[in-house]
Scaffold this motif. Structure first.
Motif, PDB file in Angstrom:
ATOM      1  N   GLY A  91       0.777  -1.228   0.000  1.00 12.60           N
ATOM      2  CA  GLY A  91       0.000   0.000   0.000  1.00 12.60           C
ATOM      3  C   GLY A  91       0.805   1.273   0.000  1.00 12.60           C
ATOM      4  N   TYR A 207       0.525   0.088   4.809  1.00 12.46           N
ATOM      5  CA  TYR A 207      -0.189   1.318   4.470  1.00 12.46           C
ATOM      6  C   TYR A 207      -1.659   1.088   4.157  1.00 12.46           C
ATOM      7  CZ  TYR A 207       4.392   3.385   4.459  1.00 12.46           C
ATOM      8  OH  TYR A 207       5.636   3.814   4.849  1.00 12.46           O
ATOM      9  N   HIS A 208      -2.033  -0.149   3.836  1.00 17.18           N
ATOM     10  CA  HIS A 208      -3.452  -0.426   3.647  1.00 17.18           C
ATOM     11  C   HIS A 208      -4.219  -0.098   4.925  1.00 17.18           C
ATOM     12  CE1 HIS A 208      -2.971  -1.987  -0.301  1.00 17.18           C
ATOM     13  NE2 HIS A 208      -2.354  -3.114   0.050  1.00 17.18           N
TER      14      HIS A 208
END
Length: 224
Positions: A91, A207-208
């Protein structure tokens, strides 16, 4: 308001730490050194190449030229190992692009040298380049000293207290604290408990999770 985000590279932007660990083991074997690689990683992750070599060989007085010669060999092994399996931290590019679209200044502060930076950017194929990249071969002390992050902020024209650092390593989290910056821990290579502190806004696996939680909006970094 936060005006800038500063990202560490290895383990934070790219999922490179297993390959770094393998390259340290191979390099140590070539040098005939018997070392605990997990301990080497603990003591060196976030430090500059020269600092790492002085720690590995147990020679704090090792000259810069000798140390850099070793660094070039070790990092070439790392790039050879990681290139076929290169991957971003999940992500990362989507989060980076979103932050850029929201008008934030984006920089990189890494202990990696220019060759490793070029390698990472070539493989990442980012739509937007960071405003600046401060590296570990620029004569600045490595983490946990704050110099790399402070220089990134200076080049972007942003006060330290208006920056958030993204880091995967305890030494980097500490460097952010010493710089007077808030931080986000990316638990790609360390246990979340190792990335905490009063200045840490969140610790996430990737980062998701930040995108799903609307981190930038929730923490009023950008407008909802």
């Amino acid at each position: 308001m936060v005006h800038a985000l500063i990202f560490d590279m290895d383990g934070t932007m790219i999922d490179s730490m297993p390959s770094h660990k393998r390259s340290w083991a191979e390099f140590a074997q070539r040098q005939g050194l018997e070392v605990d690689i997990s301990d080497v990683m603990r003591r060196t992750t976030g430090r500059t190449g020269i600092e790492c070599m002085r720690i590995l060989f147990g020679l704090p007085e090792m000259g810069e030229d000798e140390a850099m010669a070793h660094v070039h060999v070790k990092e070439a092994v790392y790039r050879e190992l990681f290139s076929p399996i290169f991957a971003e931290v999940a992500g990362f590019k989507a989060f980076f692009d979103h932050a850029h679209a929201c008008g934030l200044k984006l920089g990189v502060g890494t202990a990696g040298d220019r060759q490793n930076q070029a390698f990472a950017y070539q493989h990442l194929q980012m739509k937007v380049a960071p405003l600046t990249t401060v590296g570990g071969d620029e004569g600045l002390p490595g983490k946990p000293e704050p110099a790399i992050f402070l220089e990134a902020a200076r080049r972007m024209g942003v006060e330290p207290e208006r920056c958030i650092v993204f880091e995967d390593a305890p030494l980097g989290i500490e460097a952010a604290r010493r710089a007077g910056m808030r931080a986000v821990g990316i638990a790609s290579s360390h246990h979340p408990d190792e990335l905490t502190g009063p200045h840490v806004l969140a610790v996430v696996p990737d980062y998701h999770a930040l995108i799903a939680s609307r981190f930038l909006e929730t923490h009023h970094v950008v407008s909802s």
